[in-house]
Motif scaffolding. Structure first.
Motif, PDB file in Angstrom:
ATOM      1  N   PRO A  72       0.821  -1.220   0.000  1.00 27.71           N
ATOM      2  CA  PRO A  72       0.000   0.000   0.000  1.00 27.71           C
ATOM      3  C   PRO A  72       0.855   1.271   0.000  1.00 27.71           C
ATOM      4  O   PRO A  72       1.879   1.337   0.673  1.00 27.71           O
TER       5      PRO A  72
ATOM      6  N   GLU B  42       0.624   5.856  -0.460  1.00 24.65           N
ATOM      7  CA  GLU B  42      -0.272   7.020  -0.333  1.00 24.65           C
ATOM      8  C   GLU B  42       0.334   8.236  -0.968  1.00 24.65           C
ATOM      9  O   GLU B  42       1.556   8.415  -0.957  1.00 24.65           O
ATOM     10  N   THR B  43      -0.504   9.102  -1.499  1.00 19.40           N
ATOM     11  CA  THR B  43      -0.073  10.432  -1.938  1.00 19.40           C
ATOM     12  C   THR B  43      -1.013  11.424  -1.255  1.00 19.40           C
ATOM     13  O   THR B  43      -1.889  11.031  -0.487  1.00 19.40           O
ATOM     14  N   GLN B  44      -0.852  12.685  -1.618  1.00 20.58           N
ATOM     15  CA  GLN B  44      -1.714  13.712  -1.026  1.00 20.58           C
ATOM     16  C   GLN B  44      -3.202  13.406  -1.269  1.00 20.58           C
ATOM     17  O   GLN B  44      -4.023  13.529  -0.382  1.00 20.58           O
ATOM     18  N   ARG B  45      -3.529  12.956  -2.513  1.00 17.69           N
ATOM     19  CA  ARG B  45      -4.945  12.756  -2.860  1.00 17.69           C
ATOM     20  C   ARG B  45      -5.355  11.303  -2.995  1.00 17.69           C
ATOM     21  O   ARG B  45      -6.548  11.011  -3.133  1.00 17.69           O
TER      22      ARG B  45
ATOM     23  N   LEU C  67      -4.901   6.877  -2.459  1.00 18.56           N
ATOM     24  CA  LEU C  67      -4.449   5.687  -1.748  1.00 18.56           C
ATOM     25  C   LEU C  67      -4.278   4.584  -2.791  1.00 18.56           C
ATOM     26  O   LEU C  67      -5.196   4.349  -3.597  1.00 18.56           O
TER      27      LEU C  67
ATOM     28  N   ARG D  35      -3.661   0.596  -3.292  1.00 14.40           N
ATOM     29  CA  ARG D  35      -3.783  -0.649  -2.541  1.00 14.40           C
ATOM     30  C   ARG D  35      -4.003  -1.795  -3.531  1.00 14.40           C
ATOM     31  O   ARG D  35      -4.344  -1.556  -4.694  1.00 14.40           O
TER      32      ARG D  35
ATOM     33  N   TRP E  89      -1.681  -1.987  -8.462  1.00 12.61           N
ATOM     34  CA  TRP E  89      -2.413  -1.223  -7.470  1.00 12.61           C
ATOM     35  C   TRP E  89      -3.753  -0.715  -8.007  1.00 12.61           C
ATOM     36  O   TRP E  89      -3.832  -0.264  -9.168  1.00 12.61           O
TER      37      TRP E  89
ATOM     38  N   GLU F 217      -9.834   9.600  -1.712  1.00 12.08           N
ATOM     39  CA  GLU F 217     -10.016   9.573  -0.259  1.00 12.08           C
ATOM     40  C   GLU F 217     -11.333   8.887   0.149  1.00 12.08           C
ATOM     41  O   GLU F 217     -11.401   8.204   1.159  1.00 12.08           O
TER      42      GLU F 217
END
Ligand SMILES: CC(C)(COP(=O)(O)OP(=O)(O)OC[C@H]1O[C@@H](n2cnc3c(N)ncnc32)[C@H](O)[C@@H]1OP(=O)(O)O)[C@@H](O)C(=O)NCCC(=O)NCCS
Length: 187
Positions: A4, A6-9, A11, A13, A69, A74
């Motif tokens: 997994p 993550e970025t600012q905007r 996810l 997975r 992925w 969000e």
């Protein structure tokens, strides 16, 4: 396994079987498949989508770096796929290069999601020790070539080294490798 991220905007997975409707929708579309292989690898049924997801998860189970992925907003909305995997060669090379690729749903084009997701996958790849990642696109796939350029990838040439097809070939090297190169040039 698909690790997994993550970025600012976003996810990133692994896909789960609960994403089957999205996977079917994404990979059954002519506008998504247009430049992928022969464009005929469509996922036409929920069963085919579930089989694909299970195969992806099985394939990357023991892979610490590579993955496929699901790129989510969000609120959980799935927007597309990002992949990092060995690229099939055209029988010309013994060693397999690693490619990065992106497939997004047309509802989510034009927001910078592909570039943002690919950026974090490249960071993950280079942090894990990969030295070089390539991308190939159909020569007519300008939106995908634009993603490559936004990522800072270098356009090398039209190449038939992969996928038994003539593709535009892009590459990016790890920041550490780049530093080594520039040190070499300076000395
Ligand atoms: C290739 C593909 C992922 C490109 O999608 P995309 O939406 O153009 O690319 P990005 O997600 O990086 O978005 C970039 C666009 O979002 C815009 N944008 C809007 N808001 C933004 C924001 N907040 N941040 C960054 N960019 C933003 C950019 O200006 C750019 O628009 P432009 O193309 O008009 O210049 C998409 O066309 C696709 O999935 N195609 C089908 C599958 C495919 O062919 N894959 C490639 C196989 S090689």
């Amino acid at each position: 396994m698909t690790h997994p991220l993550e970025t600012q905007r976003l996810l990133l997975r692994p896909y789960s079987l609960a994403d089957a409707a999205f996977v079917q929708d994404l990979y059954s579309r002519a506008d998504v498949q247009r430049y992928l292989g022969d464009g005929e690898q469509r996922v036409r049924t929920p069963e085919a989508a579930r089989t694909k997801i299970a195969a992806w998860n099985e394939r990357y189970l023991d892979e610490p770096v590579q993955g496929l992925w699901a790129v989510c907003l969000e609120d959980g909305t799935v927007t597309g796929s990002l992949l990092l995997k060995p690229i099939p060669d055209s029988g010309t090379k013994a060693e397999r290069d690693i490619e990065i690729g992106w497939h997004f749903h047309p509802d989510h084009w034009g927001h910078g999601y592909a570039t943002e997701a690919a950026r974090v996958v490249l960071e993950h790849a280079f942090a894990a020790g990969l030295e070089r990642v390539v991308a190939v696109t159909n020569p007519a796939n300008k939106p995908s070539q634009a993603v490559c350029l936004r990522l800072g990838m270098t356009h090398l040439r039209l190449s038939d080294a992969y996928y038994d097809a003539a593709c535009e070939l892009f590459e990016i090297t790890a920041p550490t490798a780049r530093k080594g190169q520039s040190n070499g040039n300076e000395s």
